[in-house]
Design a protein around this motif. Structure first.
Motif, mmCIF file in Angstrom:
data_model
loop_
_atom_site.group_PDB
_atom_site.id
_atom_site.type_symbol
_atom_site.label_atom_id
_atom_site.label_comp_id
_atom_site.label_asym_id
_atom_site.label_seq_id
_atom_site.Cartn_x
_atom_site.Cartn_y
_atom_site.Cartn_z
ATOM 1 N N LEU B 5 16.886 41.077 80.285
ATOM 2 C CA LEU B 5 17.046 39.940 79.377
ATOM 3 C C LEU B 5 18.045 38.951 79.965
ATOM 4 C CD1 LEU B 5 17.127 41.883 76.001
ATOM 5 C CD2 LEU B 5 15.287 40.441 76.868
ATOM 6 N N LEU B 6 17.555 37.769 80.258
ATOM 7 C CA LEU B 6 18.386 36.771 80.936
ATOM 8 C C LEU B 6 19.321 36.056 79.963
ATOM 9 C CD1 LEU B 6 15.645 35.166 83.216
ATOM 10 C CD2 LEU B 6 17.295 36.926 83.835
ATOM 11 N N ASP B 7 20.397 35.491 80.514
ATOM 12 C CA ASP B 7 21.362 34.742 79.700
ATOM 13 C C ASP B 7 20.722 33.515 79.059
ATOM 14 O OD1 ASP B 7 23.372 36.470 80.367
ATOM 15 O OD2 ASP B 7 24.348 35.139 81.810
ATOM 16 N N THR B 8 19.924 32.841 79.846
ATOM 17 C CA THR B 8 19.233 31.615 79.402
ATOM 18 C C THR B 8 17.902 31.550 80.150
ATOM 19 O OG1 THR B 8 20.328 30.338 81.130
ATOM 20 C CG2 THR B 8 21.364 30.284 78.944
ATOM 21 N N PRO B 9 16.983 30.699 79.732
ATOM 22 C CA PRO B 9 15.714 30.601 80.464
ATOM 23 C C PRO B 9 15.916 30.059 81.884
ATOM 24 C CG PRO B 9 15.631 29.382 78.376
ATOM 25 C CD PRO B 9 17.041 29.774 78.592
ATOM 26 N N SER B 229 12.664 34.373 80.629
ATOM 27 C CA SER B 229 12.847 33.374 81.683
ATOM 28 C C SER B 229 12.189 32.046 81.306
ATOM 29 C CB SER B 229 12.288 33.881 83.017
ATOM 30 O OG SER B 229 10.893 33.996 82.971
ATOM 31 N N PHE B 258 22.964 29.106 75.730
ATOM 32 C CA PHE B 258 23.414 30.499 75.780
ATOM 33 C C PHE B 258 23.505 31.073 74.362
ATOM 34 C CE2 PHE B 258 26.621 33.871 75.996
ATOM 35 C CZ PHE B 258 26.144 34.626 77.052
ATOM 36 N N TRP B 261 20.020 31.666 73.093
ATOM 37 C CA TRP B 261 19.419 32.824 73.772
ATOM 38 C C TRP B 261 20.156 34.133 73.430
ATOM 39 C CZ3 TRP B 261 15.176 30.671 74.372
ATOM 40 C CH2 TRP B 261 14.196 31.087 75.270
ATOM 41 N N SER B 262 21.236 34.006 72.695
ATOM 42 C CA SER B 262 21.949 35.210 72.222
ATOM 43 C C SER B 262 21.637 35.494 70.758
ATOM 44 C CB SER B 262 23.469 35.004 72.356
ATOM 45 O OG SER B 262 23.830 34.720 73.676
ATOM 46 N N ARG B 266 15.889 35.529 69.023
ATOM 47 C CA ARG B 266 15.394 35.626 70.402
ATOM 48 C C ARG B 266 15.148 37.089 70.782
ATOM 49 N NH1 ARG B 266 18.255 36.938 75.768
ATOM 50 N NH2 ARG B 266 16.493 36.705 77.151
ATOM 51 N N PHE B 267 16.070 37.970 70.416
ATOM 52 C CA PHE B 267 15.900 39.379 70.772
ATOM 53 C C PHE B 267 14.727 40.008 70.007
ATOM 54 C CE2 PHE B 267 20.387 38.707 72.019
ATOM 55 C CZ PHE B 267 20.242 39.003 73.371
#
Lengths: 104, 321
Positions: B5-9, B229, B258, B261-262, B266-267
């Protein structure tokens, strides 16, 4: 091989959340070799580097020699100096072959 | 290493497909947050060159390290605005939709003029066609156009759901029945065999037809990247998992990328993607396809167990082997 430099055509970044997780895992004595902390894209393909690889990659700015990179890494890891230098040399050699690093 | 799981796309699409909003300041804030988020590639789609502040947005994005791709229709106004742009553009995507005449097919004369006009101001455009039911049959003609006019890249992105998700214009989304018709057409039509452009095909099933026998070449494909991503920003700065998955995750006018995406939303999306669709069970190609486009299938193909819209059904025998 003197002062390796990242190929400017490669876009990359440090994954901070992942890096923090890996550092935590290492503190807990877990193996984190297979966990990426740096992502990069070359020719449309995404690749990842693990913590050690990512730290070397960050330091390959065309300003530091391999010895200087190993010096800095030595402050982060409790590893034999000769082993660390060999690891840095091996990693940088591999990335030069891939075209990800440019040898100054 | 599996993609985590990336920090941001890494890649974002940013939509400018409808009337420009009056909040130019908000757009700049969105651009700042995208740039600060470390996004590698930003595709401005719709008609970004009609934005009065496009120069400022481009400067902000590129100063932050983003490589910007711009879609355009090649109109006179766009060309005029593009000529004023001083920021380097990673790729210009000429949207083929404007050059399709319902009755007569592709208006190659107009398309050729647009390509030449873009080249005259220093751009070498790629051609982009969003696959729809009504335009699949034109793909061979566009390929021939690319070959004859030395257009180096032909991009077939995934179909979006509506303009800025305001309405779900799903009737034109291609289904597996449409793809089957195209497969026959492709097999029967004289195909350009030399100097083909580089093909950038999002959909696996379309890709299988146009680039046959190379399923293993997609071994690097890690499955649907919506909410990881890949991300999408709509006209109002709202972030979605991707252009085919309309679900608001947070707004870049007020939050950093960020932070968005946190978010739990999103998760949740990533958890949903991690569950293999019921309609894909027992398919021998699931390791290559990984469920295809999960955004479209989740919203539009519940009846077939959320299988990709272009997939006719689970494969019992690998056609490649």
């Amino acid at each position: 091989m003197n002062k390796p430099q990242r190929n400017p055509e490669i876009v990359w970044r440090v994954e901070k959340r992942r890096q923090a997780e890996v550092l935590k895992a290492l503190e807990a004595g877990e193996d984190a070799d297979n966990r990426g902390t740096v992502i990069l894209i070359q020719s449309g393909m995404m690749h990842q580097l693990n913590l050690v690889g990512g730290m070397i990659w960050e330091r390959c700015d065309g300003q530091r020699t391999l010895v200087e990179i190993a010096d800095e890494m030595a402050t982060e890891f409790a590893v034999e100096r000769s082993e660390l230098e060999a690891d840095v040399h091996e990693f940088v050699t591999d990335l030069i072959k891939r075209g990800w690093l440019i040898n100054d | 290493m599996a993609l985590y799981l990336l920090d941001t796309p890494v890649r974002l699409t940013w939509d400018f497909s409808t009337d420009p909003p009056s909040h130019a300041g908000n757009q700049l804030e969105v651009a700042r947050h995208i740039a600060d988020g470390g996004v590698f590639f930003v595709t401005l789609q719709g008609q970004p060159l009609l934005q009065s502040n496009i120069g400022e947005l481009l400067r902000c994005l590129t100063a932050g390290g983003c490589q910007v791709l711009i879609a355009c229709s090649g109109t006179a106004v766009e060309l005029s605005n593009l000529a004023q742009v001083s920021t380097p553009i990673h790729q210009l995507l000429l949207d083929a939709a404007r050059f399709i005449d319902v009755r007569n097919g592709v208006d190659t004369t107009l398309l050729q003029q647009a390509v030449q006009a873009l080249r005259a101001i220093g751009y070498d455009p790629a051609l982009m066609l969003t696959p729809q039911r009504r335009n699949l049959h034109l793909i061979p003609e566009f390929l021939r156009f690319c070959r004859d006019n030395k257009v180096g890249r032909f991009k077939l992105p995934n179909a979006n759901i509506g303009d800025s998700f305001r309405e779900y214009s799903t009737a034109d989304l291609p289904r597996h029945q449409d793809l089957e018709l195209f497969r026959k057409l492709w097999a029967e039509s004289p195909q350009p065999t030399s100097e083909l452009p580089a093909l950038d095909i999002h959909d696996l099933f379309l890709w299988e037809i146009l680039v046959p026998g190379q399923l293993q070449a997609r071994s690097e494909y890690g499955g649907c990247q919506a909410g990881n991503s890949l991300g999408h920003v709509d006209l109002y700065g709202m972030v979605h998992p991707c252009a085919a998955w309309p679900e608001p995750l947070g707004n870049l006018v007020a939050e950093s990328l960020f932070e968005v995406w946190s978010s739990p939303a999103r998760f949740t999306v990533r958890e949903q993607i991690s569950v293999m669709p019921v309609g894909c069970r027992d398919c021998c190609d699931i390791a290559s396809c990984l469920g295809g486009c999960r955004g479209l299938s989740r919203r539009l193909n519940q009846a077939e167990g959320e299988r990709d819209l272009m997939c006719p059904g689970p494969r019992r025998q690998n056609p490649v082997s």
